[in-house]
Design an enzyme around this catalytic site. Sequence first.
Site, PDB file in Angstrom:
ATOM      1  N   GLY A  35      -3.266  -3.809   1.690  1.00 25.79           N
ATOM      2  CA  GLY A  35      -4.052  -2.778   1.012  1.00 25.79           C
ATOM      3  C   GLY A  35      -5.475  -2.759   1.535  1.00 25.79           C
ATOM      4  O   GLY A  35      -5.753  -3.206   2.655  1.00 25.79           O
ATOM      5  N   SER A  36      -6.388  -2.270   0.702  1.00 26.70           N
ATOM      6  CA  SER A  36      -7.767  -2.071   1.138  1.00 26.70           C
ATOM      7  C   SER A  36      -8.534  -3.396   1.194  1.00 26.70           C
ATOM      8  O   SER A  36      -8.148  -4.385   0.551  1.00 26.70           O
ATOM      9  CB  SER A  36      -8.461  -1.122   0.163  1.00 26.70           C
ATOM     10  OG  SER A  36      -8.410  -1.679  -1.133  1.00 26.70           O
ATOM     11  N   GLU A  57     -13.828   2.067   7.018  1.00 26.94           N
ATOM     12  CA  GLU A  57     -12.565   2.771   7.257  1.00 26.94           C
ATOM     13  C   GLU A  57     -12.493   3.975   6.315  1.00 26.94           C
ATOM     14  O   GLU A  57     -12.513   3.814   5.109  1.00 26.94           O
ATOM     15  CB  GLU A  57     -11.398   1.820   6.948  1.00 26.94           C
ATOM     16  CG  GLU A  57     -10.022   2.450   7.091  1.00 26.94           C
ATOM     17  CD  GLU A  57      -8.908   1.626   6.423  1.00 26.94           C
ATOM     18  OE1 GLU A  57      -9.092   1.174   5.274  1.00 26.94           O
ATOM     19  OE2 GLU A  57      -7.866   1.434   7.059  1.00 26.94           O
ATOM     20  N   GLU A 103      -3.239  -8.322   4.611  1.00 25.97           N
ATOM     21  CA  GLU A 103      -3.162  -7.288   5.653  1.00 25.97           C
ATOM     22  C   GLU A 103      -4.005  -6.129   5.156  1.00 25.97           C
ATOM     23  O   GLU A 103      -3.538  -5.284   4.393  1.00 25.97           O
ATOM     24  CB  GLU A 103      -1.704  -6.822   5.841  1.00 25.97           C
ATOM     25  CG  GLU A 103      -0.772  -7.885   6.367  1.00 25.97           C
ATOM     26  CD  GLU A 103      -0.872  -8.086   7.874  1.00 25.97           C
ATOM     27  OE1 GLU A 103      -1.681  -7.399   8.532  1.00 25.97           O
ATOM     28  OE2 GLU A 103      -0.134  -8.944   8.394  1.00 25.97           O
ATOM     29  N   LEU A 104      -5.263  -6.073   5.602  1.00 27.07           N
ATOM     30  CA  LEU A 104      -6.211  -5.130   4.994  1.00 27.07           C
ATOM     31  C   LEU A 104      -6.588  -4.007   5.968  1.00 27.07           C
ATOM     32  O   LEU A 104      -5.902  -3.757   6.953  1.00 27.07           O
ATOM     33  CB  LEU A 104      -7.427  -5.903   4.485  1.00 27.07           C
ATOM     34  CG  LEU A 104      -7.072  -7.163   3.668  1.00 27.07           C
ATOM     35  CD1 LEU A 104      -8.316  -7.907   3.228  1.00 27.07           C
ATOM     36  CD2 LEU A 104      -6.204  -6.813   2.470  1.00 27.07           C
ATOM     37  N   CYS A 161      -2.945   2.103   8.822  1.00 25.67           N
ATOM     38  CA  CYS A 161      -3.971   1.073   8.986  1.00 25.67           C
ATOM     39  C   CYS A 161      -4.383   0.992  10.448  1.00 25.67           C
ATOM     40  O   CYS A 161      -5.497   0.579  10.766  1.00 25.67           O
ATOM     41  CB  CYS A 161      -3.457  -0.270   8.488  1.00 25.67           C
ATOM     42  SG  CYS A 161      -1.878  -0.717   9.207  1.00 25.67           S
ATOM     43  N   THR A 162      -3.493   1.404  11.363  1.00 26.70           N
ATOM     44  CA  THR A 162      -3.790   1.328  12.799  1.00 26.70           C
ATOM     45  C   THR A 162      -4.260   2.676  13.375  1.00 26.70           C
ATOM     46  O   THR A 162      -4.384   2.814  14.586  1.00 26.70           O
ATOM     47  CB  THR A 162      -2.541   0.875  13.578  1.00 26.70           C
ATOM     48  OG1 THR A 162      -1.442   1.721  13.190  1.00 26.70           O
ATOM     49  CG2 THR A 162      -2.187  -0.570  13.323  1.00 26.70           C
ATOM     50  N   ALA A 201       3.291  -0.119  16.075  1.00 29.28           N
ATOM     51  CA  ALA A 201       3.647  -1.419  16.655  1.00 29.28           C
ATOM     52  C   ALA A 201       5.145  -1.663  16.513  1.00 29.28           C
ATOM     53  O   ALA A 201       5.794  -1.114  15.633  1.00 29.28           O
ATOM     54  CB  ALA A 201       2.873  -2.514  15.933  1.00 29.28           C
ATOM     55  N   ALA A 242       0.843  -1.198   0.000  1.00 25.97           N
ATOM     56  CA  ALA A 242       0.000   0.000   0.000  1.00 25.97           C
ATOM     57  C   ALA A 242       0.881   1.252   0.000  1.00 25.97           C
ATOM     58  O   ALA A 242       2.067   1.193   0.327  1.00 25.97           O
ATOM     59  CB  ALA A 242      -0.886  -0.021   1.244  1.00 25.97           C
ATOM     60  N   GLY A 278      -8.298  -6.447  -1.461  1.00 23.53           N
ATOM     61  CA  GLY A 278      -7.861  -7.671  -0.775  1.00 23.53           C
ATOM     62  C   GLY A 278      -8.849  -8.808  -0.966  1.00 23.53           C
ATOM     63  O   GLY A 278      -8.466  -9.977  -1.120  1.00 23.53           O
TER      64      GLY A 278
HETATM   65  P1  NAD Z   1      -5.131  -0.416  -2.379  1.00 23.26           P
HETATM   66  O1  NAD Z   1      -5.938  -1.606  -2.010  1.00 23.26           O
HETATM   67  O2  NAD Z   1      -5.751   0.604  -3.248  1.00 23.26           O
HETATM   68  O3  NAD Z   1      -3.783  -0.874  -3.118  1.00 23.26           O
HETATM   69  C1  NAD Z   1      -2.895  -1.831  -2.555  1.00 23.26           C
HETATM   70  C2  NAD Z   1      -2.062  -2.467  -3.651  1.00 23.26           C
HETATM   71  O4  NAD Z   1      -2.888  -3.263  -4.505  1.00 23.26           O
HETATM   72  C3  NAD Z   1      -1.370  -1.467  -4.576  1.00 23.26           C
HETATM   73  O5  NAD Z   1      -0.083  -1.926  -4.832  1.00 23.26           O
HETATM   74  C4  NAD Z   1      -2.258  -1.495  -5.809  1.00 23.26           C
HETATM   75  O6  NAD Z   1      -1.606  -1.072  -6.972  1.00 23.26           O
HETATM   76  C5  NAD Z   1      -2.613  -2.951  -5.879  1.00 23.26           C
HETATM   77  N1  NAD Z   1      -3.816  -3.293  -6.653  1.00 23.26           N
HETATM   78  C6  NAD Z   1      -4.866  -2.502  -6.979  1.00 23.26           C
HETATM   79  N2  NAD Z   1      -5.789  -3.215  -7.649  1.00 23.26           N
HETATM   80  C7  NAD Z   1      -5.318  -4.477  -7.737  1.00 23.26           C
HETATM   81  C8  NAD Z   1      -5.831  -5.685  -8.286  1.00 23.26           C
HETATM   82  N3  NAD Z   1      -7.016  -5.726  -8.889  1.00 23.26           N
HETATM   83  N4  NAD Z   1      -5.086  -6.806  -8.177  1.00 23.26           N
HETATM   84  C9  NAD Z   1      -3.898  -6.788  -7.541  1.00 23.26           C
HETATM   85  N5  NAD Z   1      -3.373  -5.667  -7.003  1.00 23.26           N
HETATM   86  C10 NAD Z   1      -4.072  -4.538  -7.092  1.00 23.26           C
HETATM   87  O7  NAD Z   1      -4.633   0.219  -0.989  1.00 23.26           O
HETATM   88  P2  NAD Z   1      -3.933   1.628  -0.717  1.00 23.26           P
HETATM   89  O8  NAD Z   1      -4.924   2.729  -0.937  1.00 23.26           O
HETATM   90  O9  NAD Z   1      -2.616   1.693  -1.391  1.00 23.26           O
HETATM   91  O10 NAD Z   1      -3.625   1.514   0.848  1.00 23.26           O
HETATM   92  C11 NAD Z   1      -4.495   1.860   1.879  1.00 23.26           C
HETATM   93  C12 NAD Z   1      -5.146   0.651   2.479  1.00 23.26           C
HETATM   94  O11 NAD Z   1      -4.156  -0.282   2.929  1.00 23.26           O
HETATM   95  C13 NAD Z   1      -5.958   0.980   3.710  1.00 23.26           C
HETATM   96  O12 NAD Z   1      -7.155   0.246   3.697  1.00 23.26           O
HETATM   97  C14 NAD Z   1      -5.082   0.520   4.861  1.00 23.26           C
HETATM   98  O13 NAD Z   1      -5.762   0.228   6.060  1.00 23.26           O
HETATM   99  C15 NAD Z   1      -4.443  -0.689   4.260  1.00 23.26           C
HETATM  100  N6  NAD Z   1      -3.205  -1.046   4.967  1.00 23.26           N
HETATM  101  C16 NAD Z   1      -3.222  -2.152   5.763  1.00 23.26           C
HETATM  102  C17 NAD Z   1      -2.097  -2.498   6.495  1.00 23.26           C
HETATM  103  C18 NAD Z   1      -2.098  -3.693   7.395  1.00 23.26           C
HETATM  104  O14 NAD Z   1      -1.013  -4.119   7.787  1.00 23.26           O
HETATM  105  N7  NAD Z   1      -3.242  -4.256   7.758  1.00 23.26           N
HETATM  106  C19 NAD Z   1      -0.932  -1.731   6.369  1.00 23.26           C
HETATM  107  C20 NAD Z   1      -0.935  -0.616   5.521  1.00 23.26           C
HETATM  108  C21 NAD Z   1      -2.098  -0.293   4.823  1.00 23.26           C
END
Ligand code: NAD
Length: 517
Positions: free
Chosen positions: A243-244, A404, A265-266, A299-300, A467, A162, A248
């Site tokens: 990611g989201s 979120e 990890e969403l 994310c936290t 963390a 992300a 995810g």
């Molecule tokens: P996002 O889901 O938009 O993107 C994440 C990744 O997925 C990027 O590399 C993106 O290019 C890729 N992607 C997009 N579409 C895809 C597809 N169809 N297939 C495969 N890959 C694809 O997330 P973001 O906006 O970059 O990040 C923010 C989100 O990430 C928030 O929801 C946040 O809570 C979460 N996050 C979670 C953690 C955790 O450890 N739980 C840590 C950091 C961020």
Amino acid sequence: LSSRASTILHALDIRSDSELAGVYDGEWTGSGEILESVCPTTGEVLARVKSATPAEVERALERSREAYKVFRTVPAPKRGEILRQIREALAAKRDDLGALVSLEMGKIRTEGEGEVQEFVDIVDYAVGLSRMMNGRVVASERPGHSILEVPNPLGVVAVLSAFNFPVAVYGWNLALSLAAGNATLWKPAPSTPLCSIAVTKIVSSVLEKNGVPGAVAGLVTGGKVVGEAVVGSSDVDMVSFTGSEAIGREVGKVVQSRFGKVLLELGGNNAAIVMPDADLNMAIPAVFFGAVGTAGQRCTSTRRLYLHSSIVQKFLSRLESLYQSVRPGDPLDRSTLLGPLHTRAAVGIYHDAVDHLLKTGAEILTGGAPYTDLPAPLNGGNFVRPTIAIPQEVNVKDPVWSTETFAPVLKVGVFDELEQAIEWNNGVPQGLSSSLWTRDIRNVGKWIGPVGSDAGIVNVNVGTSGAEIGAAFGGNKSTGWGRESGGDAWKQYVRWSACTLNFSDEAPLAQGVQFSN
Ligand code: NAD
């Protein structure tokens, strides 16, 4: 390019006067769609990066597989020695890389450097791990037999990350994956390509020095199409996706449908609960950091605040003063506490969330409006006012509470009994981080036990955000159940075999089964 940007890029050996190669598979290539790295603080275009074409993704995957075949035969403690050198190389660039994180992602300097420190820490951890990734000997029921549980390298691990942790999330994965003997292929967020190029340069220089194929730590930049190609490939043994929830969910299905391994990890939707006996001198600054730190883009981050009815006024008036004291500024300036949101689109999401709160009758205690008086060049940035809102009621099924919003919008609810607050804490789909403020041991026991928080991170007198690497990090429910970093997380990066060895002169069957007359 502004002089502050050129100084940072120059220190990391990134030349932005021409289009940059965004693919590394042992060699730097890239001839796909151009990604623009835009500074969230000023709107300045920092560089243009040539992302991966489908053919380049395929080649990177092939090279990862070849690299894995070489790397799996390197003994684990020798892999640890390579990790130790990576640790040194990263530590030497900690400040420059931290500054690049601030420049490209927008988080403040101390957090940018903290993120690189986290990478250094997990590599340290993995150096030790390289001598401790032990299997087990299990007692056999058959005479003259031994059963071993053996960990071996898994194969190719793809890391999709992300934008908000453009360095550390890869670090958590790379460190364990290298220690385990895998090749790792990184698909970073399309809006932070420079961080991924800088990190890959540092790591690959160490690999090359050690005669290890560079594709042991490959890179394919790009957006959705590149992500989909990597996730769908049966050349990838494990996909570690951060990611989201929305993306995810799709990634999880695709990997599951080809029976690959997936680690998710969403999103988080984290609550802090404050009891009447809490030390407010600790709780108020912690909630402030949790909700406003990183401009609410962790994310936290603390998204929900549940206050005991007896302390509401006191708590909120002090929290509000902290909110009003915070000024937006250049994240590279060490006195800044509030940086920008990462993209223009995120500003839109912030406004939609505030509009929805207003429409549903919430009281906006502070914030809720854009900054209109910022001087140049900050007026080109994505700054929003941190917001505290008190919705009319706590209804955890309502999107106000159950989704979120990746921006600094904190929602407040009031409770009388801890049980009620725990129910609200647990009532949302996500289960990443949670925090209880109390000095009463009975509340602590309830909170960390079977009737307590259902999140992956359950803190007491510690905020939701921030963390350490030593424990496994991750969340439950729609946060995806993944665990990364410390604890037992490494066990996912290996393939386990149960090996039964027979040292006897007979070949008995298990459970006493007889197959002869
Ligand atoms: P996002 O889901 O938009 O993107 C994440 C990744 O997925 C990027 O590399 C993106 O290019 C890729 N992607 C997009 N579409 C895809 C597809 N169809 N297939 C495969 N890959 C694809 O997330 P973001 O906006 O970059 O990040 C923010 C989100 O990430 C928030 O929801 C946040 O809570 C979460 N996050 C979670 C953690 C955790 O450890 N739980 C840590 C950091 C961020």
